[in-house]
Write a protein that holds these residues in place. Sequence first.
Motif, PDB file in Angstrom:
ATOM      1  N   UNK A 241       0.906  -1.083  -0.536  1.00 17.92           N
ATOM      2  CA  UNK A 241       0.367   0.304   0.032  1.00 17.92           C
ATOM      3  C   UNK A 241       1.120   1.268   0.084  1.00 17.92           C
ATOM      4  N   UNK A 242       1.534   1.423   1.254  1.00 16.67           N
ATOM      5  CA  UNK A 242       2.499   3.247   0.585  1.00 16.67           C
ATOM      6  C   UNK A 242       3.884   2.783  -0.124  1.00 16.67           C
ATOM      7  N   UNK A 243       4.317   1.823  -1.405  1.00 13.75           N
ATOM      8  CA  UNK A 243       4.408   1.988  -2.133  1.00 13.75           C
ATOM      9  C   UNK A 243       4.069   2.572  -3.215  1.00 13.75           C
ATOM     10  N   UNK A 244       2.643   2.229  -3.262  1.00  8.81           N
ATOM     11  CA  UNK A 244       1.983   2.230  -4.350  1.00  8.81           C
ATOM     12  C   UNK A 244       1.140   3.713  -4.573  1.00  8.81           C
ATOM     13  N   UNK A 245       1.139   4.316  -3.125  1.00  8.43           N
ATOM     14  CA  UNK A 245       1.043   5.559  -3.035  1.00  8.43           C
ATOM     15  C   UNK A 245       1.775   6.550  -3.180  1.00  8.43           C
ATOM     16  N   UNK A 246       3.307   6.204  -2.664  1.00  8.80           N
ATOM     17  CA  UNK A 246       3.989   7.106  -2.959  1.00  8.80           C
ATOM     18  C   UNK A 246       4.550   7.554  -4.180  1.00  8.80           C
ATOM     19  N   UNK A 247       4.411   6.114  -5.307  1.00  8.38           N
ATOM     20  CA  UNK A 247       5.281   6.495  -6.774  1.00  8.38           C
ATOM     21  C   UNK A 247       3.993   6.773  -6.948  1.00  8.38           C
ATOM     22  N   UNK A 248       2.565   6.952  -7.497  1.00  3.29           N
ATOM     23  CA  UNK A 248       2.084   7.274  -8.214  1.00  3.29           C
ATOM     24  C   UNK A 248       1.242   8.625  -7.503  1.00  3.29           C
TER      25      UNK A 248
END
Length: 397
Positions: free
Chosen positions: A202-209
């Motif tokens: 979840x956190x990488x997905x939010x940060x990367x997009x």
Amino acid sequence: MIFTIFKKELKDTLRDRRTIIAMIVVPILVFPLIIGLSTTVTKHFAEQQKEEVLKIALISDKTDNQFSQTLASIPDTLGPKELIFREDTLGLRKDINNDSIQLAFFIPTSFDDEQAENKQSTVLIFHKGVNVGNKARVQTYLSEIKNTFLTQRFERLNLDTQLIEPIAEQYIDFSSEKEVIGKLAGGVLPYLFIIFGFIGCMYPAIDLFTGEKERKTLETLLTTPVPRWKILIGKMLVIVLSGIAAASFSLLGLFLGLRVFNLVDNPAIMTVIDGILTPTFILSLFVLLLPLTIFFAGIMIPATIYAKSFKEAQSVLTPVNFVVILPTFIGFLPNIELDYTTAFIPIVNIVLATKEIVAGTIDPILMIISFMTMVAVAALSVLFSYKRFGKESNIIS
């Protein structure tokens, strides 16, 4: 180009403190904390229950009745007790409610005569149902008292106790300890792995997009001469790696909690657990987790592309989290097994397959079906992400 994007995004992700905490710190610590806390609390209450003096009121007009004498003769190894003789029930409710008395027996005047005539006597028991431990103690006392009177009655009648036990049952359990642990506790393992896999993604997905949209760097990235699908795959690989890493560190935390800190002091259980935590088990688990984390990434990316801020992305993914976690509770339900129906249900098949792997009873065909089902679902989620990532309205905030 995919690998270049992957390296760049991975470096940025590893610099994010929230991601590191969600991916490494929490998964490693949660199992030792859960196991240590549950073990400590259980031992504490068990010891406290053994040492607690149970105050029992005996309500009768005779203090020397057989019931009271038999109860008093029960050794304190079954739990210490203090007997308080009363002539009536006046104020009894108040005493039990304020815990000055935990239990009370109302012994009828005719008790001794009824027992001498081999009749049944009715003894009233006053208690508070919320005090489950106290009720269990009194049931132990009553069992001892009943056995004593029953033995005396059979001696008076010169009868054999086998008259009331026409069948002597002997249970022969063909289940191994590994199977028992797998069926009882196997549902917890996939539940926690799925939670950590989801949070790790979840956190990488939010940060990367969403994060790149907030920083106004996503448009710049899309102007480079790189096909959009390569950018998507490069970012998705980082998200998948983060999810698998979170699940892996949770497995490491489980090992640390059980072995290094000696939180389980039962050698038999530890032997079974050591037999479960084998390379074959870990490999089988990751085979199932890989398409699952790809599926997580595939459903998170469209949501994070749509969101315009970090807070909005979290709000969008929170209900998704509940939808994903809900099927994992199937693992806690009895009599639901991995079969040719449940193997085709996404997430549910992973939970049930993991239970079977832990128990050592997995059917290879059902595992293949479960794996291929998740691969198909993951492929659809990736295709959906690609379609959403290709829309300019979703990219430009």
